[in-house]
Design a protein around this motif. Structure first.
Motif, PDB file in Angstrom:
ATOM      1  N   GLU A 153     -41.099 -23.895  90.611  1.00  0.00           N
ATOM      2  CA  GLU A 153     -40.838 -23.178  89.374  1.00  0.00           C
ATOM      3  C   GLU A 153     -42.156 -22.816  88.695  1.00  0.00           C
ATOM      4  O   GLU A 153     -43.213 -23.364  89.052  1.00  0.00           O
ATOM      5  CB  GLU A 153     -39.968 -24.041  88.452  1.00  0.00           C
ATOM      6  CG  GLU A 153     -38.670 -24.505  89.108  1.00  0.00           C
ATOM      7  CD  GLU A 153     -37.925 -25.512  88.256  1.00  0.00           C
ATOM      8  OE1 GLU A 153     -38.423 -25.833  87.145  1.00  0.00           O
ATOM      9  OE2 GLU A 153     -36.864 -25.993  88.695  1.00  0.00           O
ATOM     10  N   LEU A 157     -38.256 -20.783  93.294  1.00  0.00           N
ATOM     11  CA  LEU A 157     -38.237 -20.567  94.734  1.00  0.00           C
ATOM     12  C   LEU A 157     -37.802 -21.890  95.353  1.00  0.00           C
ATOM     13  O   LEU A 157     -38.476 -22.903  95.181  1.00  0.00           O
ATOM     14  CB  LEU A 157     -39.618 -20.158  95.250  1.00  0.00           C
ATOM     15  CG  LEU A 157     -39.719 -19.865  96.748  1.00  0.00           C
ATOM     16  CD1 LEU A 157     -39.037 -18.540  97.066  1.00  0.00           C
ATOM     17  CD2 LEU A 157     -41.182 -19.801  97.180  1.00  0.00           C
ATOM     18  N   PHE A 159     -34.530 -14.606  90.896  1.00  0.00           N
ATOM     19  CA  PHE A 159     -35.117 -13.788  89.838  1.00  0.00           C
ATOM     20  C   PHE A 159     -33.994 -13.291  88.926  1.00  0.00           C
ATOM     21  O   PHE A 159     -32.820 -13.288  89.309  1.00  0.00           O
ATOM     22  CB  PHE A 159     -35.871 -12.583  90.423  1.00  0.00           C
ATOM     23  CG  PHE A 159     -36.971 -12.950  91.374  1.00  0.00           C
ATOM     24  CD1 PHE A 159     -38.283 -13.035  90.932  1.00  0.00           C
ATOM     25  CD2 PHE A 159     -36.717 -13.214  92.715  1.00  0.00           C
ATOM     26  CE1 PHE A 159     -39.312 -13.367  91.805  1.00  0.00           C
ATOM     27  CE2 PHE A 159     -37.721 -13.546  93.599  1.00  0.00           C
ATOM     28  CZ  PHE A 159     -39.028 -13.623  93.136  1.00  0.00           C
ATOM     29  N   ASN A 187     -37.730 -12.103  84.967  1.00  0.00           N
ATOM     30  CA  ASN A 187     -37.965 -13.543  85.022  1.00  0.00           C
ATOM     31  C   ASN A 187     -38.015 -14.018  86.464  1.00  0.00           C
ATOM     32  O   ASN A 187     -37.148 -13.668  87.281  1.00  0.00           O
ATOM     33  CB  ASN A 187     -36.839 -14.307  84.313  1.00  0.00           C
ATOM     34  CG  ASN A 187     -36.731 -13.988  82.838  1.00  0.00           C
ATOM     35  OD1 ASN A 187     -37.336 -14.647  82.002  1.00  0.00           O
ATOM     36  ND2 ASN A 187     -35.945 -12.964  82.504  1.00  0.00           N
ATOM     37  N   PHE A 188     -39.059 -14.786  86.788  1.00  0.00           N
ATOM     38  CA  PHE A 188     -39.066 -15.541  88.044  1.00  0.00           C
ATOM     39  C   PHE A 188     -38.577 -16.940  87.709  1.00  0.00           C
ATOM     40  O   PHE A 188     -39.216 -17.676  86.956  1.00  0.00           O
ATOM     41  CB  PHE A 188     -40.466 -15.593  88.648  1.00  0.00           C
ATOM     42  CG  PHE A 188     -40.615 -16.658  89.705  1.00  0.00           C
ATOM     43  CD1 PHE A 188     -39.864 -16.610  90.862  1.00  0.00           C
ATOM     44  CD2 PHE A 188     -41.502 -17.711  89.524  1.00  0.00           C
ATOM     45  CE1 PHE A 188     -39.990 -17.593  91.831  1.00  0.00           C
ATOM     46  CE2 PHE A 188     -41.640 -18.699  90.486  1.00  0.00           C
ATOM     47  CZ  PHE A 188     -40.874 -18.640  91.645  1.00  0.00           C
ATOM     48  N   ASN A 189     -37.419 -17.308  88.255  1.00  0.00           N
ATOM     49  CA  ASN A 189     -36.801 -18.577  87.895  1.00  0.00           C
ATOM     50  C   ASN A 189     -37.250 -19.724  88.802  1.00  0.00           C
ATOM     51  O   ASN A 189     -37.698 -20.755  88.334  1.00  0.00           O
ATOM     52  CB  ASN A 189     -35.280 -18.433  87.927  1.00  0.00           C
ATOM     53  CG  ASN A 189     -34.805 -17.339  86.984  1.00  0.00           C
ATOM     54  OD1 ASN A 189     -35.372 -17.147  85.909  1.00  0.00           O
ATOM     55  ND2 ASN A 189     -33.791 -16.597  87.398  1.00  0.00           N
ATOM     56  N   GLY A 241     -35.328 -17.277  96.934  1.00  0.00           N
ATOM     57  CA  GLY A 241     -35.972 -16.872  95.685  1.00  0.00           C
ATOM     58  C   GLY A 241     -34.941 -16.469  94.655  1.00  0.00           C
ATOM     59  O   GLY A 241     -33.940 -15.819  94.983  1.00  0.00           O
TER      60      GLY A 241
END
Length: 228
Positions: free
Chosen positions: A102, A81, A43, A77-79, A41
């Motif tokens: 994404e 996985l 982030f 921000n979740f960029n 993951g």
């Protein structure tokens, strides 16, 4: 009747060993085909001196593509996985795939096979892959020491890196230090590249000049590198 331990041991030693299943050599057996899995993951937390709307309009002067803003919005921000799957297919090939999940959807980053047991220090990779050109291009983002690639990478190659469908032939020299020659041929149709795509283009400059490029014959993109 009680049997002494020594007699019992002798009796057990005299019994024939349990029959083992015959070696079939089937590379598609259940245990053989269980792949190696890993999940990564990515982030980020960001704060910038420009508002997000203003920063999204930043561009490289003289280049067609704008700066990539992924993972740089203010706050959390979740960029992506990343799901990595690999397995030995048979004694001659290994299989690898890297799938990025994404916020915008799925991205098949890489899917290729590596040939093993080639003579003379040769190696072969076929499929969709990152080019080995440069130091960073062959690495996934979570291996970088920084959130961004160098500006020259982003301007000429693209923030996603140079990846396409094709093949790579490598030769590792038989010396006491690492010396490897890489020769690559790609289709040249990657959408992420800011400077090259086989689809061709047609643009009109601010002074009215029309610039065109016809679609290229494929495979159209070649790269080579010598690494030590």
């Amino acid at each position: 009747m009680k049997i002494p331990c020594a007699v019992l041991v002798l009796l057990c030693a005299a019994l024939p060993a349990a029959a083992q299943p015959p070696e079939t050599g089937n590379p598609f057996g259940q245990n053989v085909m269980n792949p190696d899995l890993s999940v990564i993951g990515d982030f980020s937390v960001a704060n910038i001196s420009h508002a997000d709307d203003a920063a999204s309009g930043l561009v490289f002067p003289g280049f067609m593509a704008g700066a990539v803003r992924d993972g740089k919005g203010r706050g959390f921000n979740f960029n992506f996985l990343e799901l990595d799957i690999s397995s030995a297919v048979d004694p001659y090939f290994d299989f690898f795939t890297f799938i990025s999940i994404e916020p915008e959807g799925l991205d098949l980053e890489e899917l290729f096979i590596n040939a093993r047991r080639l003579p003379g220090g040769l190696g072969l990779r076929l499929g969709k892959m990152f080019s080995s050109f440069g130091r960073l291009n062959g690495q996934h983002k979570h291996f970088w020491d920084f959130l961004d690639p160098p500006l020259v990478y982003e301007a000429f190659i693209g923030a996603e890196g140079l990846k396409d469908v094709g093949g790579r032939l490598t030769w590792t020299a038989p010396v006491d230090f690492f010396l490897q020659l890489n020769l690559e041929a790609f289709q040249g149709a990657q959408d992420e590249a800011p400077t090259f795509n086989t689809a061709g283009y047609r643009m009109t400059a601010s002074n009215g000049t029309v610039i065109t490029a016809a679609p290229a014959a494929v495979p159209a993109l070649y790269a080579g590198s010598l690494k030590a």
